[in-house]
Design an enzyme around this catalytic site. Structure first.
Site, PDB file in Angstrom:
ATOM      1  N   LYS A 167     -22.302 -16.956  -8.651  1.00  0.00           N
ATOM      2  CA  LYS A 167     -23.340 -15.934  -8.450  1.00  0.00           C
ATOM      3  C   LYS A 167     -22.889 -15.040  -7.292  1.00  0.00           C
ATOM      4  CE  LYS A 167     -28.339 -15.410  -7.878  1.00  0.00           C
ATOM      5  NZ  LYS A 167     -28.271 -14.453  -6.746  1.00  0.00           N
TER       6      LYS A 167
ATOM      7  N   CYS B 198     -41.773  -7.379  29.961  1.00  0.00           N
ATOM      8  CA  CYS B 198     -41.580  -6.619  31.191  1.00  0.00           C
ATOM      9  C   CYS B 198     -42.313  -5.294  31.029  1.00  0.00           C
ATOM     10  CB  CYS B 198     -40.091  -6.364  31.441  1.00  0.00           C
ATOM     11  SG  CYS B 198     -39.769  -5.231  32.819  1.00  0.00           S
TER      12      CYS B 198
ATOM     13  N   ASP C 293       0.831  -1.203   0.000  1.00  0.00           N
ATOM     14  CA  ASP C 293       0.000   0.000   0.000  1.00  0.00           C
ATOM     15  C   ASP C 293       0.868   1.257   0.000  1.00  0.00           C
ATOM     16  OD1 ASP C 293      -2.264  -1.523   0.009  1.00  0.00           O
ATOM     17  OD2 ASP C 293      -2.727  -1.234   2.133  1.00  0.00           O
TER      18      ASP C 293
ATOM     19  N   ARG D  76     -29.621  -1.599 -10.792  1.00  0.00           N
ATOM     20  CA  ARG D  76     -30.611  -2.387 -11.521  1.00  0.00           C
ATOM     21  C   ARG D  76     -32.013  -1.809 -11.345  1.00  0.00           C
ATOM     22  NH1 ARG D  76     -34.448  -6.100 -10.789  1.00  0.00           N
ATOM     23  NH2 ARG D  76     -34.691  -7.735 -12.356  1.00  0.00           N
TER      24      ARG D  76
ATOM     25  N   GLU E 146       3.880   1.672  -1.300  1.00  0.00           N
ATOM     26  CA  GLU E 146       4.441   1.898  -2.632  1.00  0.00           C
ATOM     27  C   GLU E 146       3.371   2.439  -3.572  1.00  0.00           C
ATOM     28  OE1 GLU E 146       7.123   2.068  -5.793  1.00  0.00           O
ATOM     29  OE2 GLU E 146       7.413   1.946  -3.630  1.00  0.00           O
ATOM     30  N   TYR E 147       2.158   1.887  -3.485  1.00  0.00           N
ATOM     31  CA  TYR E 147       1.046   2.383  -4.315  1.00  0.00           C
ATOM     32  C   TYR E 147       0.789   3.858  -4.015  1.00  0.00           C
ATOM     33  CZ  TYR E 147      -3.570   2.814  -6.447  1.00  0.00           C
ATOM     34  OH  TYR E 147      -4.625   3.235  -7.212  1.00  0.00           O
TER      35      TYR E 147
END
Length: 652
Positions: free
Chosen positions: A109, A413, A29, A130, A31-32
């Protein structure tokens, strides 16, 4: 520099694909982030050379006003479900009766949200949900923050693709850990978290959470000859394609694939809930066509709810905000649907009696809806000398006598000062659908209650930052933030407050209907029984509950305390043109507000007749600027638009 910028874009996009496709990036991370910052600096220096597919386009600070409806050019159909091998064989016989040579592509799926991405000349133009298959919501700005969705394709083509947007399991755990630490309600599962993320109006939240996608279908005409070829073309265009699929004409082979996937399910980096089987040939798909609801050439096999056996070690009885006492079984830990389960609901005393559940029983446990662990039944042939489960007669929290009303399955209660009920009422009051006090979650409520800083909802508004800093783990910054959230909630419309009071049978919808009719809590408290019961959608049960509640001295005292504390008791959603101070004005909010959340400020402006816009233009009437206001404020000054502050808004 242009070559270096191009190199950085290619590298960063490649690393993002590695992260999401394999969950195993080739760089750290750190280096990114280093490469990303280098690209940002170069783009600042050479803005004319910014590439359209640069990953920096994904991150921004847009706060959206809402989501517009989007009509799909090509409808998104549902799939026929199958739950057994027999149903798959019937599907196979139907297909082979018409096309004996047909083969199938079976793929995972994904348990996420269906999305549609439309590209024009290779650029992402629209990203939508959708919805009902015909009309969804335009969530383009949020989907631009999902790192593995290409913003620009390597070919200047027009294309619409379908896929699933999901939250990886690792990201889900991280998000819930943060929510736990902040005292917020945890997401029930990754799918709910993904759905909540994609409906965020603040795109920074979307950018922070590591959503990912799998693209699996092309909408409209295609040059490909098969579903397999479609997936191959998607990979070449830079989309993330799930590599786990097979092609076979044999349902035996397909079933073996399903069984193999079921065994691997818990080890996958993402949630799945079945396997989709499609006729591989696109020509045969076209020949088979569609029913009214679903394609004839595909079927979705849904995994059965996973079941495990466990021993009941003990039973806890917990009290909810309405006094209902719910039994929960403590179990020997078992792995179920990817999580360790050691507790399961037993629902109520009638359920315990019906199933004859006893301490020491071996029971079958499953996750209802793949979410809530529950006991299905007792394995009676493993029962030894277990005795029937003792049913409590007194409240586990306050020791008051429990009541089992004839028309209810629950024990209850009825002590209004029961500590467990008081805490649950406080949690409900602060929840998102009620007063939405961000940061006042169950953990913080427990600490405040234990410290005797709050006992009922009116006490919340007597808290100071100094009170909050008395709590373990609460520093000045967190205390100030929570205090501001509490103060901001005072401006909520009265239906939020009414729902937050937790009156029996009065849900969020009933609260809105009541406030539309009576316009203030004080008018509602004084309303006639018949006037309440006559409201369409309510009736005598809710009317009786309200009259009983407002007749109590405690409720009358609470209304006075809340009004004295400065809470709004009126309905803000039904102002008419004659009494709306800002009717016809177009107002833009910018910067950080100190006391109101962005949504609360917007709600108040709209209640006063204003149209709240997301950008400044010549049509803008005025701009309300908080701290750290940026380009919108500068543009307003340039155009000579009137500028107001938060104090002005609060004074209205």
């Amino acid at each position: 520099m242009k070559e270096r910028m191009n190199e950085l874009v290619q590298l960063l996009n490649q690393y993002a694909r590695e992260y999401y496709t394999k969950d195993n990036p080739s760089v750290s991370d750190a280096e990114y982030d280093k490469l990303y910052r280098e690209l940002v600096e170069l783009e600042k220096e050479f803005p004319e050379d910014i590439l359209p597919n640069s990953p920096t386009h994904r991150v921004g600070d847009l706060v959206l006003d809402g989501f517009e409806k989007y009509r799909h050019e090509y409808p998104l159909f549902s799939l026929q479900d199958a739950f057994s091998r027999e149903e798959l064989d019937a599907f196979d016989r139907r297909i082979k009766a018409e096309f004996p040579q047909a083969d199938y592509l079976a793929e995972l799926k994904i348990d996420g949200l269906s999305i549609s991405l439309t590209y024009v000349n290779g650029r992402l133009r629209v990203g939508a949900t959708r919805g009902d298959g015909t009309v969804g919501e335009n969530i383009t700005e949020n989907l631009k923050r999902v790192r593995d969705i290409p913003l620009h394709l390597p070919e200047n083509i027009d294309l619409t693709v379908r896929g699933e947007c999901y939250l990886p399991k690792a990201s889900f755990k991280t998000i819930n850990a943060e929510r736990r630490e902040n005292g917020e309600t945890e997401f029930a599962n990754p799918r709910n978290a993904a759905a909540g993320t994609l409906r965020q109006l603040d795109t920074k939240v979307v950018a922070k959470r590591k959503l990912a996608t799998f693209i699996y279908q092309e909408a409209g005409p295609t040059a490909a000859s098969s579903q397999e070829a479609v997936l191959e073309s998607f990979a070449k265009l830079g989309f993330t394609v799930n590599p786990r699929h097979i092609i076979s004409s044999s349902m035996d082979a397909i079933w073996q694939f399903i069984e193999d996937v079921a065994k691997e399910r818990a080890e996958l980096a993402y949630d799945i809930d079945g396997v989709v089987i499609k006729v591989n040939s696109l020509a045969l798909q076209e020949a088979l066509g569609f029913t009214v609801k679903a394609p004839r050439w595909a079927i979705a096999y849904k995994f059965p709810a996973e079941e495990k056996t466990a021993e009941i070690l003990s039973v806890d009885w917990t009290v909810g905000r309405t006094g209902v006492v719910t039994p929960t079984a403590n179990l020997t830990p078992v792995q179920l649907a990817g999580t360790t389960v050691s507790r399961a609901t037993l629902h109520n005393v009638d359920y315990i009696a019906e199933k004859d559940i006893r301490i020491g029983d071996i029971v079958v446990v499953y996750k209802a809806g793949d979410i809530i662990p529950a006991v299905l039944h007792v394995v009676e042939n493993k029962r030894d000398q277990q005795v029937p489960l003792p049913i409590p007669t007194v409240c586990p929290s306050c020791q008051s006598e429990l009541i089992h009303f004839e028309d209810e399955v629950a024990l209850r209660c009825v002590n209004p000062r029961c500590p467990a009920q008081l805490k649950e009422k406080l949690i409900h009051f602060a929840s998102r659908d009620a007063m939405n006090i961000i940061g006042l979650g169950p953990a913080i409520v427990e600490k405040l209650f234990t410290a005797e800083l709050i006992c009922d909802v009116a006490d919340i508004y007597q808290l100071t930052p100094e009170n909050l800093m008395q709590l373990e783990g609460i520093k000045e910054k967190s205390a100030t933030k929570l205090y501001k959230a509490i103060q901001a909630s005072k401006a909520n419309s009265a239906e939020k407050l009414l729902f937050g009071l937790g009156i029996r049978h009065v849900g969020s919808k009933a609260s809105r209907l009541l406030m539309e009719r009576f316009e203030s809590l004080e008018q509602l408290a004084a309303a006639d029984f018949d006037d309440i019961a006559a409201i369409d959608g309510l009736g005598i049960v809710i009317a009786e509950s309200l009259k009983t509640y407002f007749a109590t001295a405690g409720a009358q005292k609470l209304l006075i305390e809340l009004k004295t504390a400065g809470l709004n008791l009126t309905y803000l959603g039904k102002k008419t043109a004659s009494d709306a101070a800002l009717t016809g004005m177009t107002i833009v909010l910018t910067g950080k507000l100190a006391n109101l959340t962005r949504s609360q400020a917007k709600e108040k402006l709209q209640s006063l007749g204003a149209n709240v816009a997301g950008s400044v233009s010549k049509k803008t009437s005025l701009v309300i600027a908080g701290s750290d206001a940026g380009s919108k404020l500068e543009k307003a000054k340039t155009l000579g638009i009137e500028i107001k502050d938060e104090a002005w808004l609060e004074s209205l």
